[in-house]
Motif scaffolding. Structure first.
Motif, mmCIF file in Angstrom:
data_model
loop_
_atom_site.group_PDB
_atom_site.id
_atom_site.type_symbol
_atom_site.label_atom_id
_atom_site.label_comp_id
_atom_site.label_asym_id
_atom_site.label_seq_id
_atom_site.Cartn_x
_atom_site.Cartn_y
_atom_site.Cartn_z
ATOM 1 N N UNK A 146 0.828 -1.206 0.000
ATOM 2 C CA UNK A 146 0.000 0.000 0.000
ATOM 3 C C UNK A 146 0.863 1.258 0.000
ATOM 4 N N UNK A 147 0.343 2.288 -0.626
ATOM 5 C CA UNK A 147 0.959 3.617 -0.549
ATOM 6 C C UNK A 147 0.519 4.237 0.768
ATOM 7 N N UNK A 148 1.471 4.537 1.629
ATOM 8 C CA UNK A 148 1.153 5.086 2.947
ATOM 9 C C UNK A 148 1.180 6.606 2.882
ATOM 10 N N UNK A 149 0.093 7.281 3.270
ATOM 11 C CA UNK A 149 0.100 8.754 3.264
ATOM 12 C C UNK A 149 1.144 9.295 4.228
ATOM 13 N N UNK A 150 1.810 10.357 3.808
ATOM 14 C CA UNK A 150 2.830 10.986 4.646
ATOM 15 C C UNK A 150 2.201 11.653 5.861
ATOM 16 N N UNK A 151 1.046 12.290 5.653
ATOM 17 C CA UNK A 151 0.380 13.060 6.705
ATOM 18 C C UNK A 151 -1.097 12.684 6.751
ATOM 19 N N UNK A 161 0.362 3.268 16.367
ATOM 20 C CA UNK A 161 -0.010 2.527 15.164
ATOM 21 C C UNK A 161 0.381 3.290 13.901
ATOM 22 N N UNK A 162 0.131 4.595 13.898
ATOM 23 C CA UNK A 162 0.432 5.414 12.720
ATOM 24 C C UNK A 162 1.919 5.352 12.390
ATOM 25 N N UNK A 163 2.755 5.518 13.414
ATOM 26 C CA UNK A 163 4.204 5.494 13.184
ATOM 27 C C UNK A 163 4.660 4.121 12.700
ATOM 28 N N UNK A 164 4.127 3.073 13.295
ATOM 29 C CA UNK A 164 4.508 1.713 12.890
ATOM 30 C C UNK A 164 4.074 1.391 11.470
ATOM 31 N N UNK A 165 3.013 2.049 11.007
ATOM 32 C CA UNK A 165 2.548 1.832 9.635
ATOM 33 C C UNK A 165 3.331 2.664 8.618
ATOM 34 N N UNK A 166 4.128 3.605 9.100
ATOM 35 C CA UNK A 166 4.940 4.419 8.197
ATOM 36 C C UNK A 166 4.448 5.833 8.002
ATOM 37 N N UNK A 167 3.422 6.239 8.742
ATOM 38 C CA UNK A 167 2.921 7.616 8.672
ATOM 39 C C UNK A 167 3.890 8.528 9.423
ATOM 40 N N UNK A 168 4.271 9.635 8.814
ATOM 41 C CA UNK A 168 5.258 10.539 9.424
ATOM 42 C C UNK A 168 4.612 11.668 10.215
#
Length: 241
Positions: free
Chosen positions: A10-15, A51-58
């Motif tokens: 999946x493409x993970x949103x930056x914000x 959860x957000x950080x672990x998924x790659x959300x910055x």
């Protein structure tokens, strides 16, 4: 950024920005006072940050208390301020543990002195952290944010610091509370409501919106991943073809 999540690329949103909605209704369904729902909602925020950080959300921005929320019953407002005081103090410990940087946006002058001091300390101690960039909107309203930005900009024009013909979108953006934060890629609103409620109106110009039926205290990692999947189904053209 692409990332494998639960076996799916999946493409993970930056914000990601979230309007936290449904605390009161969640409590009412359980025959509990609204304040119980707000307390549970704050615990959900803590978990979703991880959860957000672990998924790659910055970057994660949450709408905690709006300029319009002062219109609620005084008893509820007082309880929310008490909860906020406790949350800010606990957050100082968590930022160090989780390497999380925290900012607060909104009109801080409308908050009590002790709350302002807690915000200043939280922002100071977390400023050098390199993990999740977590932004909390407190006493925030987008129209008020833009009004405050225009007041500051007008003063700079009048003083000769800038000229009116130099005003661009980029310059105006630099006067906003979010001047050093990228615009959200994805906005999530829980509880089934489908409106922005005066949240980040400038910043959400090209953001993808996902409205979810789940009440905020029940929001979890699975719901966040579900929203990211919906985000992946969108084609972002930013006005192009």
């Amino acid at each position: 950024m692409q990332r494998e999540i639960d076996g799916e690329l999946l493409e993970v949103p930056n914000h990601v920005a979230i309007i936290l909605d449904g605390n009161g209704r969640w409590a009412k369904k359980r025959m509990m006072p609204r304040n119980y729902g707000h307390a549970q909602g704050s615990k959900t925020v803590e978990q979703i940050c991880e959860d957000a950080w672990n998924l790659g959300i910055k970057y994660l921005t949450v709408y905690a208390f709006s300029t319009e929320n002062w219109k609620r019953p005084q008893k509820e407002v007082d309880a929310l301020m008490k909860l906020l005081r406790s949350y800010l103090k606990d957050c100082i410990k968590r930022t160090t543990k989780n390497n999380m940087r925290v900012r607060v946006i909104g009109d801080k002058t409308g908050l009590s002195q002790d709350i302002r001091e807690s915000i200043e300390e939280l922002e100071r101690v977390s400023a050098a952290n390199t993990g999740l960039n977590f932004t909390i909107a407190i006493n925030y309203g987008s129209r008020d944010e833009m009004r405050r930005a225009m007041v500051r900009m007008t003063k700079d024009v009048e003083s000769g610091k800038i000229r009116s013909e130099e005003v661009t979108e980029e310059l105006f953006n630099s006067y906003l509370d979010t001047w050093d934060i990228p615009d959200p890629d994805l906005l999530i609103r829980t509880s089934g409501e489908q409106r922005l409620s005066n949240f980040l109106l400038w910043q959400l110009a090209y953001t993808e919106f996902v409205f979810m039926e789940v009440l905020w205290p029940d929001f979890n990692r699975n719901e966040l991943v579900r929203a990211i999947r919906q985000y992946n189904g969108r084609e972002r053209r930013f006005g192009g073809i």
